[in-house]
Design a protein around this motif. Structure first.
Motif, PDB file in Angstrom:
ATOM      1  N   PRO A  75       1.286   9.357  -7.898  1.00  0.00           N
ATOM      2  CA  PRO A  75       1.760  10.229  -6.808  1.00  0.00           C
ATOM      3  C   PRO A  75       0.663  10.472  -5.783  1.00  0.00           C
ATOM      4  O   PRO A  75      -0.522  10.217  -6.014  1.00  0.00           O
ATOM      5  N   ALA A  76       1.077  10.975  -4.626  1.00  0.00           N
ATOM      6  CA  ALA A  76       0.104  11.322  -3.584  1.00  0.00           C
ATOM      7  C   ALA A  76      -0.746  12.498  -4.071  1.00  0.00           C
ATOM      8  O   ALA A  76      -0.323  13.266  -4.932  1.00  0.00           O
ATOM      9  N   PRO A  77      -1.961  12.642  -3.524  1.00  0.00           N
ATOM     10  CA  PRO A  77      -2.560  11.892  -2.404  1.00  0.00           C
ATOM     11  C   PRO A  77      -3.157  10.561  -2.861  1.00  0.00           C
ATOM     12  O   PRO A  77      -3.435  10.350  -4.034  1.00  0.00           O
ATOM     13  N   HIS A  78      -3.393   9.676  -1.864  1.00  0.00           N
ATOM     14  CA  HIS A  78      -3.984   8.370  -2.097  1.00  0.00           C
ATOM     15  C   HIS A  78      -5.270   8.269  -1.278  1.00  0.00           C
ATOM     16  O   HIS A  78      -5.315   7.580  -0.243  1.00  0.00           O
ATOM     17  N   PRO A  79      -6.324   8.902  -1.718  1.00  0.00           N
ATOM     18  CA  PRO A  79      -7.557   8.935  -0.909  1.00  0.00           C
ATOM     19  C   PRO A  79      -8.228   7.578  -0.786  1.00  0.00           C
ATOM     20  O   PRO A  79      -8.831   7.273   0.249  1.00  0.00           O
TER      21      PRO A  79
END
Length: 848
Positions: A75-79
């Motif tokens: 899941p997000a976030p995708h840093p």
């Protein structure tokens, strides 16, 4: 959660590094790996450290792929994905992959780029720096592995798919030189150099990279063709891209690429019968190796050409721009049809080993493969030198008239016309495909003859809207429909011919099988032209009537008259031509297969003579002309016709059946020979039991309920059997010598009777083979005359195979004649089924 993980995973879970890390830890590890790659790039000039740097680069890119793969599934976030976009680490990855030219690194880099594309992160696919890095990677990577190459092309496909779904990202990949674009249409000012069709790779490098892989086989070619279709489809949402497609060398590249593949094709088609194996129906005849009956094994070169041609078809189907489509079709006609295909047909040679058979076979395969109306129309409209009043006509809609063409389209036509006019090429208006077919169908070269018949059959079967261009036709009668009684009379006449050949008790099963096949074929071929279509091919109201004096039709009838002396492959192709013509709803059966309704003669007086003896139900008044029962009775009356009204095909069939009747009187046990040959053909490579019956059968043996060999051999999936085994068949112990037949039954104690457990006498098989090899001389008229017993040495050969007549081409054997008799029987049944089914499906038989 940890408790359940330890419980399920057991002791092994404690040895693995935990994969669930926080986003901050994951980003820290990702940045560290990116810094390592930057450091490798800065120190890559040292030769002493190249090997270690190469290995280190592999590990770093693999770690990046591992982190991004885990993050994209979560899941997000995708840093990490966001950092890859902002830091532009993909540029460093590309530089390292191109520096070391290591296929492992290049493959890992392809995975890295593919992960970024699939993630759909803002600032990736719509970034011009990203597009330049990806294009450089695919363009400059030196790979030999098909797997790595397909991964690189898959990257291009992924970008094309994103452009199709999100046209707003097109400017990052398509950036034409604005100073070279034409001014607004109608201004009258345009740069002349815009219409030179020059290569403009800098405008759209992604497009040209896909073009480079379009002709490839395998996954790379599939990705390239599909990606290119997506880009062409995007032209409907970008006027600038549409204009660029017209002005660029897209059409030129596609047409010349197709022509280059066609030029590489061999002009000699090899035989499809490898290692001595062939279908049973061919093995049981005087086989002459003709490679064009079956689907010829034209090899990988032709498959590449066919794939490219199908890509043309898909492009025209998916292209939403009429002007781009017309530009493609214009180049296809000029650069491929006019410059290559037609000259290859015109310059082909019909001598033994010549190229006519090969080029006709290629044309047959082309017409069999494509079904795109505009592409088919261009090919046949040009090669057949159409149109006439009833032939294909291109209707130009009001929105496509020349005055509404764009400036780009007009200039493109002018440049193409100038290019086509540089050389004076022969025109189909002087010698078209019909002329070539007419010459080739009269050829004495068996290869050319069979290839021509296959071409005619595919024209009549797949593209029968052009039948009027191939065979001359007349306007139909006002009402060419026949009554039900007339149909019954026609059907009885055809069926009587079949039963005269062989009184088979399983004829009902055979006919039912043919009726099912005819229903499927006629339904699939039903041609209903749309009034809104820009192409109207063939008649739009009623079927056309075939002119029996047409040269092509007359040549087909001439070949049909020599049916028993023809090769089996010629007869299979010949019957395919006639059944294909008969199954077209655009062609009437009247006058060439069935008697024309205007020639029917009804014996109405005989029906009226019977009525006075019967009591009248009415009160003495005249019969009501509107009485539906009377109309039905009148419709059921079966007509007669004069001998002069018999259509040519039916006339030839009667002549052939009469010849069979003559052989039935001259050749002992002729009916048993026919029945045994049919049983052998239907059973494939299954041998009949090697025993003689107690009594000679009074009827031919029944066959399994299956499709006839005639239909089976025409299909593309045929079983090939070894020739040596199929001829070892004993029809009857009475046939061990060619002398008179003994009509009395053989006693049970007779030594001629063989039980299944007893071995077969070797001399019995030799006698039967010698009997099947009885020679018949082929006269110039096509008639067959029995040859002297020992006049040519046939029948003296030993071995397991039937002696062949190909040593003496003017002779055929009795076994060859029997095989053609079986083909004729099945052919007549097939015609009967087509006549009956189309009378119902096309409403050609009515009650008055």
């Amino acid at each position: 959660m940890d408790f359940w993980s330890r419980l399920i995973g057991g002791s092994r879970s404690s040895t693995k590094t935990p994969r669930t890390t926080t986003p901050v830890e994951r980003l820290t590890a990702f940045k560290k790996t990116c810094n390592s790659l930057q450091q490798i790039w800065r120190s890559s000039g040292s030769p002493s450290r190249e090997a270690a740097a190469n290995l280190h680069t592999r590990h770093c890119i693999d770690r990046l792929n591992h982190v991004l793969s885990d993050e994209s599934r979560g899941p997000a976030p995708h840093p990490c994905l966001s950092y890859a976009s902002t830091s532009q680490i993909f540029v460093t990855v590309t530089k390292l992959a191109l520096t070391y030219q290591d296929e492992v690194i290049i493959g890992s880099a392809a995975v890295f780029f593919n992960t970024l594309i699939d993630a759909e992160i803002e600032g990736i696919v719509d970034n011009r720096v990203f597009s330049r890095a990806l294009v450089d990677l695919v363009k400059r990577a030196n790979v030999n592995s098909e797997d790595v190459e397909s991964r690189l092309v898959e990257l291009l496909f992924g970008v094309a798919n994103n452009i199709r779904l999100q046209p707003r990202i097109l400017p990052a990949w398509f950036f034409p030189n604005r100073s070279q674009l034409p001014e607004e249409e109608g201004s009258g000012r345009i740069e002349e150099r815009q219409f030179e069709g020059a290569t403009r790779k800098d405008d759209f490098p992604l497009f040209y990279l896909l073009v480079d892989y379009v002709h490839r086989e395998g996954r790379a070619g599939d990705f390239a063709r599909t990606g290119l279709l997506y880009l062409i489809e995007t032209a409907k949402q970008s006027k600038e891209l549409e204009r660029w497609l017209i002005e660029s060398d897209l059409a030129t590249l596609m047409a010349t690429g197709l022509g280059a593949l066609y030029s590489q094709l061999s002009r000699h088609v090899p035989s499809p019968f490898a290692h001595g194996e062939m279908p049973t129906i061919i093995a049981l005849s005087d086989h002459i190796p003709v490679p064009t009956l079956l689907e010829p094994p034209t090899g990988s070169d032709f498959e590449s050409f066919l794939s490219y041609l199908l890509f043309w078809q898909d492009t025209i189907d998916h292209c939403p721009s009429a002007e781009v489509n017309d530009t493609l079709l214009d180049h296809f006609q000029v650069l491929f049809l006019q410059q290559l295909l037609y000259p290859s047909l015109l310059e082909s040679s019909d001598v033994k080993g010549g190229s006519t058979a090969a080029v006709l076979t290629y044309l047959y395969r082309i017409l069999d493969a494509i079904d795109q109306p505009q592409l088919v129309h261009r090919i046949l409209h040009y090669l057949l030198a159409s149109p006439t009043e009833k032939e294909p006509v291109v209707e130009v809609r009001s929105d496509r008239v020349r005055k509404h063409m764009s400036m780009s389209r007009r200039k493109s036509l002018e440049m193409l016309a100038a290019f086509a006019g540089e050389e004076e090429n022969p025109s189909p208006s002087l010698f078209n495909l019909v002329d070539l077919i007419l010459l080739s169908i009269k050829s004495k070269n068996e290869d050319t003859l069979v290839a021509t018949l296959r071409l005619v059959a595919i024209l009549l079967r797949r593209h029968h809207s052009f039948a009027g261009s191939l065979i001359k036709t007349n306007d139909p009668a006002l009402d060419g429909r026949r009554t039900v009684g007339a149909l019954n009379a026609e059907m009885q006449q055809l069926l009587s011919l079949a039963t005269t050949i062989s009184d088979d008790p399983s004829i009902h099963e055979s006919y039912e099988s043919y009726a099912k096949d005819a229903t499927a074929v006629l339904e699939s071929r039903l041609f209903i032209p749309s009034p809104r279509s820009s192409l109207l091919d063939g008649p739009a109201d009623q079927p056309l009537e075939v002119r029996t004096d047409d040269a092509v039709f007359t040549a087909v009838i001439s070949r049909l008259e020599r049916f028993f002396s023809n090769s089996v492959m010629t007869n299979l192709a010949l019957t395919d031509v006639i059944t294909s013509l008969a199954s077209s709803n655009l062609v009437s059966l009247d006058g060439w297969l069935l008697v024309h309704p205007s020639n029917y003669q009804y014996q109405k007086s005989a029906a009226k003579e019977e009525s006075p003896s019967e009591p009248k139900e009415s009160s003495g008044d005249e019969p009501n002309p509107d009485d539906p029962v009377a109309a039905i009775k009148e419709s059921l009356l079966e007509p007669t016709w004069s001998e002069n009204s018999v259509p040519p095909v039916l006339k030839v069939l009667k002549k052939l059946v009469d010849q069979i009747e003559t052989w039935r009187q001259e050749i002992p046990d002729f009916d048993i020979l026919i029945a045994a040959r049919r049983e052998l053909l239907h059973s494939g490579d299954t041998l009949m039991e090697s025993r003689a019956p107690t009594r000679p059968p009074t009827r031919p043996p029944t066959r399994p309920s299956s499709r006839a060999p005639l239909s089976r051999v025409r299909s593309d999936q045929e079983r090939s059997v070894s020739r040596g085994r199929t001829t070892e068949i004993i029809y009857d112990a009475r046939l061990q010598s060619p002398g008179p037949s003994n009509r009395e039954s053989t006693p049970a104690s007779s030594p001629h009777r063989q039980t299944p457990s007893q071995p077969r006498p070797p001399q019995m098989a030799d006698n039967v083979r010698r009997w099947m090899a009885k020679p018949y001389h082929v006269e110039e008229s096509g008639e067959l005359r029995p040859a002297p017993e020992n006049g040519n040495g046939l029948g003296e050969e030993a071995g397991d195979q039937e002696p062949q007549a190909e040593v003496l081409p003017n002779f055929v054997t009795l076994g060859h004649i029997l095989t053609n008799v079986v083909i004729l029987y099945e052919f007549i049944l097939e015609l009967c089924a087509i006549v009956q089914v189309r009378s119902t499906l096309f409403e050609e038989a009515v009650y008055q």
